[in-house]
Design an enzyme around this catalytic site. Sequence first.
Site, PDB file in Angstrom:
ATOM      1  N   ASP A 196       0.847  -1.193   0.000  1.00  0.00           N
ATOM      2  CA  ASP A 196       0.000   0.000   0.000  1.00  0.00           C
ATOM      3  C   ASP A 196       0.885   1.246   0.000  1.00  0.00           C
ATOM      4  O   ASP A 196       1.699   1.452   0.897  1.00  0.00           O
ATOM      5  CB  ASP A 196      -0.899  -0.014   1.238  1.00  0.00           C
ATOM      6  CG  ASP A 196      -2.068   0.949   1.130  1.00  0.00           C
ATOM      7  OD1 ASP A 196      -1.891   2.037   0.565  1.00  0.00           O
ATOM      8  OD2 ASP A 196      -3.156   0.606   1.618  1.00  0.00           O
ATOM      9  N   SER A 245      -6.909   4.451  -1.197  1.00  0.00           N
ATOM     10  CA  SER A 245      -6.779   2.995  -1.238  1.00  0.00           C
ATOM     11  C   SER A 245      -8.091   2.300  -1.553  1.00  0.00           C
ATOM     12  O   SER A 245      -8.088   1.203  -2.123  1.00  0.00           O
ATOM     13  CB  SER A 245      -6.238   2.477   0.103  1.00  0.00           C
ATOM     14  OG  SER A 245      -4.912   2.875   0.298  1.00  0.00           O
ATOM     15  N   ASP A 309     -10.268  -2.519   6.693  1.00  0.00           N
ATOM     16  CA  ASP A 309      -9.667  -1.360   6.054  1.00  0.00           C
ATOM     17  C   ASP A 309      -9.862  -1.436   4.540  1.00  0.00           C
ATOM     18  O   ASP A 309     -10.238  -2.476   3.989  1.00  0.00           O
ATOM     19  CB  ASP A 309      -8.183  -1.292   6.415  1.00  0.00           C
ATOM     20  CG  ASP A 309      -7.606   0.097   6.225  1.00  0.00           C
ATOM     21  OD1 ASP A 309      -8.361   1.079   6.318  1.00  0.00           O
ATOM     22  OD2 ASP A 309      -6.386   0.202   5.994  1.00  0.00           O
ATOM     23  N   ASP A 466       2.075   2.456   3.497  1.00  0.00           N
ATOM     24  CA  ASP A 466       1.299   3.687   3.349  1.00  0.00           C
ATOM     25  C   ASP A 466       1.053   4.384   4.682  1.00  0.00           C
ATOM     26  O   ASP A 466       1.231   5.599   4.805  1.00  0.00           O
ATOM     27  CB  ASP A 466      -0.041   3.352   2.696  1.00  0.00           C
ATOM     28  CG  ASP A 466      -1.001   4.531   2.676  1.00  0.00           C
ATOM     29  OD1 ASP A 466      -0.756   5.479   1.909  1.00  0.00           O
ATOM     30  OD2 ASP A 466      -1.993   4.502   3.432  1.00  0.00           O
ATOM     31  N   HIS A 470       2.393   8.395   5.473  1.00  0.00           N
ATOM     32  CA  HIS A 470       1.570   9.567   5.781  1.00  0.00           C
ATOM     33  C   HIS A 470       2.199  10.441   6.875  1.00  0.00           C
ATOM     34  O   HIS A 470       2.313  11.660   6.687  1.00  0.00           O
ATOM     35  CB  HIS A 470       0.157   9.131   6.179  1.00  0.00           C
ATOM     36  CG  HIS A 470      -0.731   8.847   5.014  1.00  0.00           C
ATOM     37  ND1 HIS A 470      -1.176   9.829   4.159  1.00  0.00           N
ATOM     38  CD2 HIS A 470      -1.267   7.683   4.554  1.00  0.00           C
ATOM     39  CE1 HIS A 470      -1.945   9.294   3.224  1.00  0.00           C
ATOM     40  NE2 HIS A 470      -2.017   7.989   3.441  1.00  0.00           N
TER      41      HIS A 470
END
EC number: 3.1.3.1
Length: 667
Positions: A196, A245, A309, A466, A470
């Site tokens: 991701d 995503s 998720d 991912d 962030h």
Amino acid sequence: MVKVLSFALFSLATAISAVSAQLDRPGQFYRLGACPDLGCVFPPDRTNFLAGAKFDVRVEVHGEDQIQPDTDYSLSIRKLSKADTKDRKNNSNKPVDFTKFTKVQPDAPEAWNFSYFKDAAAYWKSQSGDKNASTIVNVASSAWRNIQLREPGTYEVLLKYQDKASGNQKTSQLIWNVNAVPKKRKAKNVILFIGDGMTTAMITAARLISKPHVSGLYQKRMHMDQFPVLGHVMTHSVDSLITDSANSASAYNTGHKSSSGALGVYADSSPSPFDDPKQELLAQLLRRRSKKNGGKGGVGIVTTAEVQDATPAAVFSHTRQRGEKATIVDQMIHGQDPVVADVILGGGGKFFHSKNGGKSLNGTDYYEAYSKERGYKTVFDRDELLAYNGKDPLLGIFHSSNLDVWLDRNVYKGNLNQTGSDPRGSGLPALNQPNLDDMVIKGLEVLDKRYRKEGWFMMAEAASVDKMMHPLDYDRALADLLELDNTIGKTKDWLKRNNLDKDTLILTTADHGHSFDVYGSVDTQYFNSFLDSQEVEKKNSIGTYENSGWPSYVDADGDGFPDEWNVRYTLAAGTAGFPTHREDFQVNVNGARIPAVAQVYEANPEDAPHGINKAGTLGGNESVGVHSLQDVPIFASGPGSELFAGVQDNTEIFHKIAEVLGLGEQK
């Protein structure tokens, strides 16, 4: 009275030259994504379908402010021949009422209203309290469910309605392309690894800190590097440059574009997040594969995130709002045509129970429901996972939220001692979490026992590549990327040991990127020798070009990870989209970074307290970095891998997997 609209489908390759495509609208604020006019049809213009795959259709007709929309609209469809793509006016196939063509009755007509902002000025006025900044839209709508277009080709779809503001009759014209898929499969199994947020630059950085090199030459390569086929994937969503995503993973699982936050649906404007027009998922198609191909296949979902998720949920869920996690848990076993995966491994325990902060739907104990209703064996830590040798479907939930990252699970273990992370709601910390390779190999064992003859599909996600990019925590992101790469290597070994390597396609890609790159190296000892006020001198510790010497990371034990993460010479790295923060180019040993704090975000004084100031490139409402535009790599190995070479759209990944698995014969 609602008249059913007629459709017309079209072969996209030939249609582009014959039909003037609807150009994407410039701007940042739309009345409704994928809807260029007051008359909307979902799926939208230029959609590609898999022949026989199921999908919903929704029509919306809009009227702004005090204008009421036309309710006497019509929808029609016609199939175009090859000659018709050159001159559609002479098409011998006339448009047919959509209900008559599909033999599916629409739902009862609906009406509602919603509001939107016409531009950034209107949006920010509303944020300042202007209640009149938004524009009200009144909607008339109908929906058709579980449509199938079995015959490949190009179709034209026509929505005719009255624009009551102008008094003019208007037509929304769409081109749909239905692709044939071979019935003979090339591979029995497919593993889709998703890093991701992973980009080529991140892979390069991970290689740099983990592989030995002499005279500028790597002496070892990453497992991804050794895949025979490399391609690139374009990641845009249906209505924006930058994807999230949810809709990017949804493209992999449906072959359709969608909007931010949407899973397996086109985002309409209705109040409910669960009635949007659905697209059949790859896992659902696999479940109803023809007997000629061995019967229904197995499905495995593995993630280091919450199993609800965006990326894992894209395998089994349909909703406009990825945040509806409690309902997403329910959809796995109770949804319409539920996937009921054979293997579900990851985090997200708080959505399975109602104890001590649990958030399950209606207080349901889903551990019990999954066990009693669907026969799942449930495990809660690494020891229980590795000890399981059964054939029953396996549910493994190892954290109340996302699993802790590799660097904290394996190096800075003191960071795991956080109350409330136990997946059962005990209030205790989850100290014995599995690694990604533990979950993937165990999941493969279960799938092999259950579906050796029929075949299977597994999605395995390294989610915190991912999640750590962030907050600009590059060390933790790269460590999780290396965990993914090592898992790939162990997976290939497992497949070979079990004589499955020649039957299994392995794909490794990302759902989107971050604008990360390395621009030099940093001497942190020199950096730390200066006072906080001496920022110019601190910046002189960054070496570029001939002074960008190799970093100090060493993997002496050969496990694929640096032996020491707090080293003297580190990477000078960064991203293009970030909040105001401080940077010291050193690993945070106390847990994931929090780069910015406060309501209008400014640098967190406790993060890199002796670092240098970096003025943000994002608005004051952004506390962390954001996704980027760049294409992501895709690596392929095994039968059918040649299909994934070159540049391709993310929706094409679905169609190519369907081709490899031979999902063309549908009932």
